[in-house]
Design a protein around this motif. Sequence first.
Motif, PDB file in Angstrom:
ATOM      1  N   VAL A 124       0.865  -1.176   0.000  1.00 22.79           N
ATOM      2  CA  VAL A 124       0.000   0.000   0.000  1.00 22.79           C
ATOM      3  C   VAL A 124       0.901   1.224   0.000  1.00 22.79           C
ATOM      4  O   VAL A 124       1.782   1.361   0.844  1.00 22.79           O
ATOM      5  CB  VAL A 124      -0.921   0.025   1.230  1.00 22.79           C
ATOM      6  CG1 VAL A 124      -1.868   1.215   1.158  1.00 22.79           C
ATOM      7  CG2 VAL A 124      -1.701  -1.279   1.342  1.00 22.79           C
ATOM      8  N   LEU A 125       0.701   2.113  -0.976  1.00 20.76           N
ATOM      9  CA  LEU A 125       1.526   3.307  -1.128  1.00 20.76           C
ATOM     10  C   LEU A 125       0.655   4.557  -1.060  1.00 20.76           C
ATOM     11  O   LEU A 125      -0.503   4.528  -1.479  1.00 20.76           O
ATOM     12  CB  LEU A 125       2.282   3.280  -2.456  1.00 20.76           C
ATOM     13  CG  LEU A 125       3.213   2.101  -2.740  1.00 20.76           C
ATOM     14  CD1 LEU A 125       2.447   0.961  -3.407  1.00 20.76           C
ATOM     15  CD2 LEU A 125       4.362   2.514  -3.634  1.00 20.76           C
ATOM     16  N   GLN A 126       1.227   5.648  -0.544  1.00 21.48           N
ATOM     17  CA  GLN A 126       0.498   6.915  -0.522  1.00 21.48           C
ATOM     18  C   GLN A 126       1.306   7.985  -1.253  1.00 21.48           C
ATOM     19  O   GLN A 126       2.506   8.146  -1.013  1.00 21.48           O
ATOM     20  CB  GLN A 126       0.223   7.366   0.914  1.00 21.48           C
ATOM     21  CG  GLN A 126      -0.540   8.683   0.992  1.00 21.48           C
ATOM     22  CD  GLN A 126      -1.132   8.956   2.361  1.00 21.48           C
ATOM     23  OE1 GLN A 126      -2.076   8.300   2.769  1.00 21.48           O
ATOM     24  NE2 GLN A 126      -0.578   9.919   3.088  1.00 21.48           N
ATOM     25  N   PHE A 127       0.603   8.715  -2.146  1.00 24.56           N
ATOM     26  CA  PHE A 127       1.237   9.755  -2.940  1.00 24.56           C
ATOM     27  C   PHE A 127       0.655  11.117  -2.585  1.00 24.56           C
ATOM     28  O   PHE A 127      -0.539  11.253  -2.320  1.00 24.56           O
ATOM     29  CB  PHE A 127       1.040   9.480  -4.435  1.00 24.56           C
ATOM     30  CG  PHE A 127       1.798   8.274  -4.926  1.00 24.56           C
ATOM     31  CD1 PHE A 127       3.068   8.411  -5.466  1.00 24.56           C
ATOM     32  CD2 PHE A 127       1.248   7.006  -4.826  1.00 24.56           C
ATOM     33  CE1 PHE A 127       3.774   7.301  -5.906  1.00 24.56           C
ATOM     34  CE2 PHE A 127       1.937   5.895  -5.264  1.00 24.56           C
ATOM     35  CZ  PHE A 127       3.211   6.045  -5.801  1.00 24.56           C
ATOM     36  N   THR A 132       4.412  12.866  -5.868  1.00 23.40           N
ATOM     37  CA  THR A 132       5.571  12.365  -5.135  1.00 23.40           C
ATOM     38  C   THR A 132       5.118  11.405  -4.047  1.00 23.40           C
ATOM     39  O   THR A 132       4.000  11.510  -3.527  1.00 23.40           O
ATOM     40  CB  THR A 132       6.378  13.514  -4.505  1.00 23.40           C
ATOM     41  OG1 THR A 132       5.514  14.272  -3.633  1.00 23.40           O
ATOM     42  CG2 THR A 132       6.954  14.418  -5.574  1.00 23.40           C
ATOM     43  N   LEU A 133       5.978  10.454  -3.697  1.00 28.67           N
ATOM     44  CA  LEU A 133       5.664   9.491  -2.649  1.00 28.67           C
ATOM     45  C   LEU A 133       5.643  10.214  -1.303  1.00 28.67           C
ATOM     46  O   LEU A 133       6.549  10.985  -0.978  1.00 28.67           O
ATOM     47  CB  LEU A 133       6.714   8.376  -2.652  1.00 28.67           C
ATOM     48  CG  LEU A 133       6.368   7.089  -1.905  1.00 28.67           C
ATOM     49  CD1 LEU A 133       5.147   6.411  -2.502  1.00 28.67           C
ATOM     50  CD2 LEU A 133       7.568   6.131  -1.938  1.00 28.67           C
ATOM     51  N   ASP A 134       4.607   9.977  -0.505  1.00 25.81           N
ATOM     52  CA  ASP A 134       4.465  10.612   0.800  1.00 25.81           C
ATOM     53  C   ASP A 134       5.243   9.798   1.829  1.00 25.81           C
ATOM     54  O   ASP A 134       4.764   8.782   2.330  1.00 25.81           O
ATOM     55  CB  ASP A 134       2.991  10.684   1.180  1.00 25.81           C
ATOM     56  CG  ASP A 134       2.769  11.350   2.531  1.00 25.81           C
ATOM     57  OD1 ASP A 134       3.750  11.816   3.140  1.00 25.81           O
ATOM     58  OD2 ASP A 134       1.612  11.396   2.985  1.00 25.81           O
ATOM     59  N   THR A 135       6.432  10.237   2.151  1.00 28.26           N
ATOM     60  CA  THR A 135       7.326   9.467   3.021  1.00 28.26           C
ATOM     61  C   THR A 135       6.873   9.450   4.479  1.00 28.26           C
ATOM     62  O   THR A 135       7.444   8.717   5.292  1.00 28.26           O
ATOM     63  CB  THR A 135       8.753  10.018   2.941  1.00 28.26           C
ATOM     64  OG1 THR A 135       8.740  11.414   3.267  1.00 28.26           O
ATOM     65  CG2 THR A 135       9.324   9.832   1.533  1.00 28.26           C
ATOM     66  N   SER A 136       5.830  10.237   4.835  1.00 29.00           N
ATOM     67  CA  SER A 136       5.304  10.188   6.200  1.00 29.00           C
ATOM     68  C   SER A 136       4.364   8.998   6.396  1.00 29.00           C
ATOM     69  O   SER A 136       3.951   8.708   7.522  1.00 29.00           O
ATOM     70  CB  SER A 136       4.551  11.478   6.526  1.00 29.00           C
ATOM     71  OG  SER A 136       3.340  11.567   5.779  1.00 29.00           O
ATOM     72  N   GLY A 138       3.485   5.012   6.414  1.00 28.99           N
ATOM     73  CA  GLY A 138       4.127   3.706   6.555  1.00 28.99           C
ATOM     74  C   GLY A 138       5.613   3.832   6.750  1.00 28.99           C
ATOM     75  O   GLY A 138       6.089   4.638   7.548  1.00 28.99           O
ATOM     76  N   THR A 139       6.370   3.069   5.988  1.00 29.70           N
ATOM     77  CA  THR A 139       7.832   3.145   5.998  1.00 29.70           C
ATOM     78  C   THR A 139       8.279   3.743   4.680  1.00 29.70           C
ATOM     79  O   THR A 139       8.176   3.107   3.630  1.00 29.70           O
ATOM     80  CB  THR A 139       8.457   1.750   6.184  1.00 29.70           C
ATOM     81  OG1 THR A 139       7.993   1.186   7.415  1.00 29.70           O
ATOM     82  CG2 THR A 139       9.978   1.837   6.209  1.00 29.70           C
ATOM     83  N   SER A 140       8.677   4.991   4.721  1.00 24.65           N
ATOM     84  CA  SER A 140       9.137   5.711   3.524  1.00 24.65           C
ATOM     85  C   SER A 140       8.093   5.715   2.415  1.00 24.65           C
ATOM     86  O   SER A 140       8.415   5.587   1.232  1.00 24.65           O
ATOM     87  CB  SER A 140      10.458   5.102   3.016  1.00 24.65           C
ATOM     88  OG  SER A 140      11.452   5.183   4.007  1.00 24.65           O
ATOM     89  N   GLY A 141       6.812   5.820   2.823  1.00 20.91           N
ATOM     90  CA  GLY A 141       5.766   5.954   1.828  1.00 20.91           C
ATOM     91  C   GLY A 141       4.998   4.697   1.499  1.00 20.91           C
ATOM     92  O   GLY A 141       4.069   4.738   0.688  1.00 20.91           O
ATOM     93  N   GLY A 195      -0.659   4.649   7.806  1.00 23.36           N
ATOM     94  CA  GLY A 195      -0.103   3.471   7.153  1.00 23.36           C
ATOM     95  C   GLY A 195       0.229   2.316   8.064  1.00 23.36           C
ATOM     96  O   GLY A 195       0.635   1.255   7.589  1.00 23.36           O
ATOM     97  N   THR A 196       0.066   2.476   9.370  1.00 20.19           N
ATOM     98  CA  THR A 196       0.298   1.362  10.288  1.00 20.19           C
ATOM     99  C   THR A 196      -0.926   0.448  10.312  1.00 20.19           C
ATOM    100  O   THR A 196      -2.052   0.875  10.042  1.00 20.19           O
ATOM    101  CB  THR A 196       0.597   1.866  11.710  1.00 20.19           C
ATOM    102  OG1 THR A 196      -0.508   2.671  12.161  1.00 20.19           O
ATOM    103  CG2 THR A 196       1.874   2.689  11.737  1.00 20.19           C
TER     104      THR A 196
END
Length: 334
Positions: A124-127, A132-136, A138-141, A195-196
């Motif tokens: 699962v990724l968040q942009f 751009t990848l949202d590094t906040s 999960g773990t680095s996005g 993201g947790t």
Amino acid sequence: NTDGSLDLSFNGSGFKIIDCDPGDDMCSDMKLQNDGKIVMIVQVDDSSTVPWDQRFFNYLVRLNADGTFDTTFGSAGKVKLDSTGTYSSGLNSSIAIKDDGKIIVTQAYIISLPPYPANIDVAVLQFNTDGTLDTSFGTSGRTVFGFYEGDAPRSIAIQSDDKIVIAGDAYNPAGMVVPYNTLTDIFVARLNSNGTIDSSFATNGIYTTTVGPANDRLDEVLIQPDGNILVSGAFQVNPLSANDYDLFTLRLLPNGTKDTTYGNAGFSLWRVSNIHTYERAHAMVLQSDGKSIIASHINTGGADFALTRLLSDGTLDSSFATNGSLITNMAMSE
């Protein structure tokens, strides 16, 4: 347009052709932002690439409301998705848009290669709104989780509190069914907005169950206004027949337990056609009165399109079409 004619104000022709990369491109999901912009996840199949797991990858694409590429997003409107590791894959991808405009993407994450079955987890990724990848998050996005050997995320929904619900099916090695030696169960997982894994949901954040005696496939998840979670899909009725599938919905309470007031102990099971046995669900929508409509297809030698409407308690709505379902043959195959 509202009369069914092409809207020539969209890209000047009423349609847009998008080519992301060499290979075959397929839009696997699409969402509309509040500002009218269109966000798509495009799966690319580059059959010239080996091994097989690396031939599939995704692009996130955003168009303006007029059908032109949104050049403020990614590189000229496109973002090529990458997950950590060699074996990220564009298979089983879907998207959702949060109220703040951030974009959530799910895709398969291959841990190990065949011999079959490969070990596949869920990514699962968040942009951010600019691609751009949202590094906040999960773990680095990105957040990666799994529980069986072949986890396939197929649908995603965002709750009003910004928690993220991911649903799909997974190969369960504990349930080998002769003669096909496969068993897939369904799963529903929930992440917190950061993201947790949401450990307050089901068991350690993941609900799993078996619908039928062999393979189950989950296709859609929706959040009801009361916070209940509704999923739809198809289940294999006869383990000895690969083409014998009926349809189902399942409703979970907000804490991830079955809503036993819905259908039969949480499940609604039905068959649209008593003549043809292969039925697969594809999409589901909720009406304002709590009724749900499920779109499916039936294998009739070709394929027919079907709609079923359920009441809010999971029973078939007998006032809709014939006994709750409508079958339509629009062409040789749908």
